[in-house]
Design an enzyme around this catalytic site. Structure first.
Site, mmCIF file in Angstrom:
data_model
loop_
_atom_site.group_PDB
_atom_site.id
_atom_site.type_symbol
_atom_site.label_atom_id
_atom_site.label_comp_id
_atom_site.label_asym_id
_atom_site.label_seq_id
_atom_site.Cartn_x
_atom_site.Cartn_y
_atom_site.Cartn_z
ATOM 1 N N CYS A 137 0.782 -1.060 0.032
ATOM 2 C CA CYS A 137 0.002 0.175 -0.117
ATOM 3 C C CYS A 137 1.119 1.195 -0.007
ATOM 4 C CB CYS A 137 -0.925 -0.063 1.343
ATOM 5 S SG CYS A 137 -2.025 1.286 1.279
ATOM 6 N N CYS A 150 -0.304 4.758 7.153
ATOM 7 C CA CYS A 150 -1.042 4.815 8.162
ATOM 8 C C CYS A 150 -0.348 4.004 9.185
ATOM 9 C CB CYS A 150 -2.445 4.014 7.850
ATOM 10 S SG CYS A 150 -3.297 4.589 6.655
ATOM 11 N N CYS A 179 -1.187 0.332 10.627
ATOM 12 C CA CYS A 179 -1.320 -0.836 9.459
ATOM 13 C C CYS A 179 -0.018 -1.465 9.054
ATOM 14 C CB CYS A 179 -2.043 0.092 8.178
ATOM 15 S SG CYS A 179 -2.520 -1.351 7.035
ATOM 16 N N CYS A 186 -17.135 -9.480 3.582
ATOM 17 C CA CYS A 186 -16.449 -7.951 3.538
ATOM 18 C C CYS A 186 -15.088 -8.305 2.669
ATOM 19 C CB CYS A 186 -15.841 -7.536 4.823
ATOM 20 S SG CYS A 186 -17.214 -7.627 6.303
ATOM 21 N N CYS A 237 -19.756 -6.477 1.482
ATOM 22 C CA CYS A 237 -19.480 -5.119 1.773
ATOM 23 C C CYS A 237 -18.017 -4.911 1.303
ATOM 24 C CB CYS A 237 -19.198 -4.675 3.422
ATOM 25 S SG CYS A 237 -18.618 -3.256 3.776
ATOM 26 N N CYS A 290 -20.494 1.844 6.781
ATOM 27 C CA CYS A 290 -19.900 1.418 7.960
ATOM 28 C C CYS A 290 -18.775 2.462 8.395
ATOM 29 C CB CYS A 290 -19.540 -0.118 7.618
ATOM 30 S SG CYS A 290 -18.556 -0.682 8.934
ATOM 31 N N ARG A 317 -19.832 -3.210 16.256
ATOM 32 C CA ARG A 317 -19.040 -4.521 15.753
ATOM 33 C C ARG A 317 -17.837 -4.578 16.591
ATOM 34 N NH1 ARG A 317 -18.992 -4.320 10.444
ATOM 35 N NH2 ARG A 317 -20.898 -5.254 10.348
#
Length: 440
Positions: free
Chosen positions: A65, A69, A72, A109, A142, A202, A272
């Site tokens: 990626c 972040c 992550c 998901c 999702c 979400c 959740r």
């Protein structure tokens, strides 16, 4: 405690607590913890009964990626030793999804690392959604693909996506200390794009990154204002090789207080229990089911979770039941607003009576150090009339009335919380992207 009685009454009316009340929940003593859980549990059961929704993650593309972040394991320059692979083929993703569905998952998901999808990526994911729906007609899908460009949300909805996930993660004031390659406003914009396209939204948070109680309250009130249908609560897994690898700030008791605060602020929203629950809640996980009405089944994106069979046993042992595909999740007033004119969560305004109707407030998608999560667009079969919580043996059907009442900050350093279990962190080596069967 008078505070808890007030919060229960407000929760049953869908009225938000004050910021001071929310902060007071986080400041309660361990001696009062069971009282806090019992109070928030009344609100949870009023709107969602004793049902637990199961969700299953499929990591379509792992690692590599370009975003930075800090939480992550898939971030730019990651040295975490996670699985790295490019896009799964639609049939591979459908097979991975099938393992979760077989374990009882109601929602799949689909997550992909990266800043956001290209138009070609959207087409690829659209084919994957169609492949999953062909094999599992009733499953909800999702997508969690990062920042969306104009028109991409509509294309995903037209392909069959029921929901879109993009987490706010932390407060706006501290966001710049966590991520620099995109902004907090970018995340808000993407959630609103999903809502405008008619998908269920979400959006949630990551606790344990060194934030203050005020930061936690800020992000949860911002979420209430954004009004997603689902709020995933992730607990940071400090993976070796990430900038937050030493951030062991959470205890099981603090995790429960955070979940209770989220439930009081967003009483009728699917809360959740997401990444990091096994490591930080440990043997207190069953208590968290009295606060959250949704969990992930099995493994996460890049780390191992609790075995799926153990998840199911925990739910049954705690006196809860797995929510089936023939049962709807959200209370009727929220689902009706979502369905109205295909307006998505944007229909949850004051007239619609959604989470944000009382004047308060209830992500690129990395893995929240394990996961970022899904949303829901269902109704509650056990609800009463629109806007009325389902009654239970512990919550009155008609609650008594109670009177209502800058610059980015660096994330503070702190010593590890007593009892941190760093030995429980394990990189995922099975499931999607491997030849080994998943932990579903």
């Amino acid at each position: 405690m008078e505070l808890l009685n007030t919060l229960v009454d407000k929760g049953l009316r869908r009225e938000p607590p004050t910021r001071e009340e929310a902060l007071a929940v986080l400041a309660t003593a361990d001696d009062d913890l069971l009282d806090v859980v019992a109070a928030a549990g009344k609100v949870r059961r009023a709107w969602f009964g004793r049902r637990v929704k199961l969700n299953y993650l499929v990591n379509l593309k792992s690692g590599l990626c370009p975003e930075d972040c800090s939480y992550c394991s898939q971030r730019l320059g990651s040295q975490t030793g996670i699985l790295k692979y490019t896009w799964l083929k639609p049939e591979e993703a459908a097979a991975a999804a099938g393992a979760g569905v077989a374990g009882g998952a109601k929602r799949v998901c689909l997550v992909a690392s990266g800043r956001g999808p290209t138009d070609r990526d959207v087409e690829r994911v659209s084919r994957t959604i169609q492949a999953i729906k062909e094999q599992h007609e009733d499953v909800e899908v999702c997508a969690c693909l990062g920042l969306l460009s104009d028109g991409q949300a509509t294309r995903l909805r037209d392909a069959g996506a029921d929901a879109y996930n993009h987490n706010l993660n932390t407060s706006e004031a501290t966001y710049g200390a966590i991520t620099t390659t995109h902004t907090y406003a970018d995340r808000v914009t993407t959630v609103r794009q999903a809502q405008a396209a008619g998908m269920s939204a979400c959006s949630g948070l990551i606790a344990g990154m060194g934030e203050t109680d005020e930061d936690l309250v800020d992000v949860v009130f911002s979420l209430r204002e954004l009004d997603p249908d689902s709020v995933p609560v992730n607990f940071l897994i400090p993976i070796e090789g990430t900038p937050l690898a030493e951030k062991w700030h959470l205890t099981p008791q603090r995790c429960l207080r955070i979940l209770a605060m989220v439930r009081f602020v967003c009483p009728d929203v699917e809360v959740r229990l997401a990444g990091g629950r096994e490591i930080h809640l440990r043997s207190l996980q069953p208590l968290a089911l009295h606060l959250a009405n949704s969990i992930f089944l099995g493994d996460y994106l890049t780390t191992e979770g609790q075995a799926g069979k153990d998840d199911l046993a925990m739910i049954a042992d705690a006196g809860f039941e797995v929510e089936g595909t023939d049962t709807t999740t959200l209370p009727a007033h929220r689902a009706d607003a979502l369905a109205a004119a295909g307006a998505g969560c944007g229909a949850h305004g004051e007239a619609a009576g959604g989470c944000g109707s009382a004047g308060g407030g209830c992500a690129p998608c990395g893995d929240a150090a394990t996961s970022e999560t899904s949303a829901t667009s269902e109704t509650s079969a056990t609800s009463g009339a629109s806007g009325t919580p389902a009654t239970s043996d512990t919550v009155p059907a008609t609650p008594a009335t109670v009177p209502a009442e800058a610059a980015p900050a660096a994330v503070p350093a702190a010593a590890p919380a007593a009892g941190a279990r760093t030995d429980l962190v394990a990189v995922r080596r099975r499931g999607a992207g491997t030849d080994l069967p998943p932990n579903a």
